[in-house]
Scaffold this motif. Sequence first.
Motif, PDB file in Angstrom:
ATOM      1  N   ARG A   4       0.828  -1.191   0.000  1.00  0.00           N
ATOM      2  CA  ARG A   4       0.000   0.000   0.000  1.00  0.00           C
ATOM      3  C   ARG A   4       0.869   1.251   0.000  1.00  0.00           C
ATOM      4  O   ARG A   4       1.946   1.264   0.595  1.00  0.00           O
ATOM      5  CB  ARG A   4      -0.907   0.017   1.235  1.00  0.00           C
ATOM      6  CG  ARG A   4      -1.916  -1.130   1.284  1.00  0.00           C
ATOM      7  CD  ARG A   4      -2.660  -1.140   2.615  1.00  0.00           C
ATOM      8  NE  ARG A   4      -1.788  -1.554   3.724  1.00  0.00           N
ATOM      9  CZ  ARG A   4      -1.802  -1.009   4.937  1.00  0.00           C
ATOM     10  NH1 ARG A   4      -2.617   0.014   5.194  1.00  0.00           N
ATOM     11  NH2 ARG A   4      -1.009  -1.461   5.891  1.00  0.00           N
ATOM     12  N   GLY A  11       1.154   5.516   0.569  1.00  0.00           N
ATOM     13  CA  GLY A  11       0.577   6.699   1.180  1.00  0.00           C
ATOM     14  C   GLY A  11       1.448   7.913   0.941  1.00  0.00           C
ATOM     15  O   GLY A  11       2.671   7.797   0.804  1.00  0.00           O
ATOM     16  N   LEU A  71      -2.670   5.391   3.232  1.00  0.00           N
ATOM     17  CA  LEU A  71      -2.365   3.963   3.094  1.00  0.00           C
ATOM     18  C   LEU A  71      -3.640   3.123   3.081  1.00  0.00           C
ATOM     19  O   LEU A  71      -3.674   2.037   2.487  1.00  0.00           O
ATOM     20  CB  LEU A  71      -1.487   3.475   4.250  1.00  0.00           C
ATOM     21  CG  LEU A  71      -0.016   3.882   4.266  1.00  0.00           C
ATOM     22  CD1 LEU A  71       0.636   3.402   5.562  1.00  0.00           C
ATOM     23  CD2 LEU A  71       0.735   3.337   3.064  1.00  0.00           C
ATOM     24  N   GLY A  72      -4.667   3.596   3.753  1.00  0.00           N
ATOM     25  CA  GLY A  72      -5.886   2.824   3.882  1.00  0.00           C
ATOM     26  C   GLY A  72      -5.778   1.855   5.049  1.00  0.00           C
ATOM     27  O   GLY A  72      -4.740   1.727   5.698  1.00  0.00           O
ATOM     28  N   ALA A 117      -5.822  -1.795   7.108  1.00  0.00           N
ATOM     29  CA  ALA A 117      -5.336  -3.168   6.975  1.00  0.00           C
ATOM     30  C   ALA A 117      -5.690  -3.912   8.248  1.00  0.00           C
ATOM     31  O   ALA A 117      -5.826  -3.323   9.329  1.00  0.00           O
ATOM     32  CB  ALA A 117      -3.829  -3.195   6.739  1.00  0.00           C
ATOM     33  N   SER A 136       3.818  10.469  -5.956  1.00  0.00           N
ATOM     34  CA  SER A 136       2.765   9.463  -5.812  1.00  0.00           C
ATOM     35  C   SER A 136       1.553   9.907  -6.619  1.00  0.00           C
ATOM     36  O   SER A 136       1.494  11.034  -7.118  1.00  0.00           O
ATOM     37  CB  SER A 136       2.372   9.259  -4.347  1.00  0.00           C
ATOM     38  OG  SER A 136       1.528  10.308  -3.918  1.00  0.00           O
ATOM     39  N   VAL A 178       5.423   3.250   1.845  1.00  0.00           N
ATOM     40  CA  VAL A 178       4.972   1.971   1.300  1.00  0.00           C
ATOM     41  C   VAL A 178       4.859   1.003   2.457  1.00  0.00           C
ATOM     42  O   VAL A 178       5.822   0.797   3.211  1.00  0.00           O
ATOM     43  CB  VAL A 178       5.947   1.401   0.256  1.00  0.00           C
ATOM     44  CG1 VAL A 178       5.456   0.035  -0.234  1.00  0.00           C
ATOM     45  CG2 VAL A 178       6.104   2.348  -0.928  1.00  0.00           C
ATOM     46  N   ASP A 191       2.620  -5.599   3.577  1.00  0.00           N
ATOM     47  CA  ASP A 191       1.723  -6.345   4.464  1.00  0.00           C
ATOM     48  C   ASP A 191       1.893  -7.857   4.373  1.00  0.00           C
ATOM     49  O   ASP A 191       1.780  -8.554   5.381  1.00  0.00           O
ATOM     50  CB  ASP A 191       0.263  -6.008   4.124  1.00  0.00           C
ATOM     51  CG  ASP A 191      -0.054  -4.542   4.340  1.00  0.00           C
ATOM     52  OD1 ASP A 191       0.337  -4.009   5.391  1.00  0.00           O
ATOM     53  OD2 ASP A 191      -0.682  -3.929   3.458  1.00  0.00           O
ATOM     54  N   LEU A 244       3.893  -3.154  -6.991  1.00  0.00           N
ATOM     55  CA  LEU A 244       4.330  -1.798  -6.657  1.00  0.00           C
ATOM     56  C   LEU A 244       5.144  -1.214  -7.801  1.00  0.00           C
ATOM     57  O   LEU A 244       6.036  -1.869  -8.339  1.00  0.00           O
ATOM     58  CB  LEU A 244       5.190  -1.812  -5.390  1.00  0.00           C
ATOM     59  CG  LEU A 244       5.801  -0.472  -4.963  1.00  0.00           C
ATOM     60  CD1 LEU A 244       4.714   0.474  -4.447  1.00  0.00           C
ATOM     61  CD2 LEU A 244       6.877  -0.677  -3.892  1.00  0.00           C
ATOM     62  N   PRO A 277       0.096   0.463  -7.938  1.00  0.00           N
ATOM     63  CA  PRO A 277       0.428   1.424  -6.876  1.00  0.00           C
ATOM     64  C   PRO A 277       1.800   2.041  -7.160  1.00  0.00           C
ATOM     65  O   PRO A 277       2.720   1.331  -7.572  1.00  0.00           O
ATOM     66  CB  PRO A 277       0.454   0.565  -5.606  1.00  0.00           C
ATOM     67  CG  PRO A 277      -0.296  -0.682  -5.954  1.00  0.00           C
ATOM     68  CD  PRO A 277      -0.094  -0.907  -7.421  1.00  0.00           C
TER      69      PRO A 277
END
Length: 400
Positions: free
Chosen positions: A2, A4, A22-23, A25, A68, A82, A85, A333, A366
């Motif tokens: 992800r 951000g 980032l949202g 998770a 970004s 970044v 995850d 990515l 992304p």
Amino acid sequence: MRVGYGRSPDPMAAVRQAVAALGSAADSPQLLMAFSGGKLDPFAVRAALGEVLGPVPVVGGSAAGAISRGGYGYSGFELGLVAFDDPTTAPQLLVSRGLEVDERKAGADIGAQVRSVVKQDQVVLLLFDSVASTQPPKLHYASSIVAGFNEAVGNAPVNLLGGGLLTDMNMSGAWVFDGDGVSKHATVALVFPPAVSAETVILHGCRPVSAFMEITRIDGATVYELDGEPALKVIERMLGLPIGGGRGQELSLVATLGQKQGDPYAPYDEKSYVNRLILSADAAKGSITLFEPDFEEGALVQIMSRDNGLMLDSVRRGVEEMNRTVRDGDNLLGLYIDCAGRASARSGSSIEEAELVVRGLDANVPLLGFYSGVEVAPFDGEHSRPLDWTGVLTVLRRRR
């Protein structure tokens, strides 16, 4: 993975913006990569990341700016993140210190660590402090670091990418996030699992404006003579620049010294050149000092003009090529390592070339980029090497 992005003079505000982008998770990331503008206090940024995300290892460091889809710029207040995850694609972190003692040995140290963990063809991202000191001005030479790395890695199957970290376009400083905190004179390597592969294009933008000339006197990164004449005199004569004034700054903005790889008489191809930016010039000695000390006496070089039109065309072609390459597959990515000198504020381009990457790269990938001091990428099918005034665009993918 992800991405951000945030921007604020307040480190906590920049962190909160970037983390929000980032949202959500289910769990904390395995590892966080962060590129922080040089006007943000690194210790405050690191503390804020820990406060918001908890005890997550943070790797990366200072950057002249960040790039970004959520925004880009080089005010010094940008922060790009970044979050890795998935443990099956998250990289392993390795750290080496001691650049101030011996850059080649520090490169060999991190290379030996990489060799000890690499099991098959694996992607490695190398990030390092670019600024050895500001008084006097001195760089940590990427060519020495990468040469030591390549020697230590040997024939291990490594796909090496990387960039030199710096705080701003004036090379006022640099620092590294080393996983635990903030370090100076450090190198970090992210070794991605075999499940991750990389597609890379190198974006250029220089053209030769002279015939081949022989370096007839050189000491380290300082070129004293070209074809037996003072190097500064030769370059200023060929470029039509007056002798006098702020010649080091003028030359760095308009020209590089390029070495063509392979057949010197083959048709022009921008991908055949390794170019070296001019860091400074000495009128009394008639010399120029390059960003790297890897050119040798007897080498044939050409004066290369930094051409903004060619740069933008190279970006468009490279992004189109990348889109064709990654059209099918599991893209994780996009990473753009962009020489700070290519930014409009430095190059004088009417168009930000980073914007062409942001708008042109497949929207499903992304994307995070940072403005670097030097770029490292595979070159001509050989070991990776450091490059100047390039953009290195890489897409990490899940290997089929």
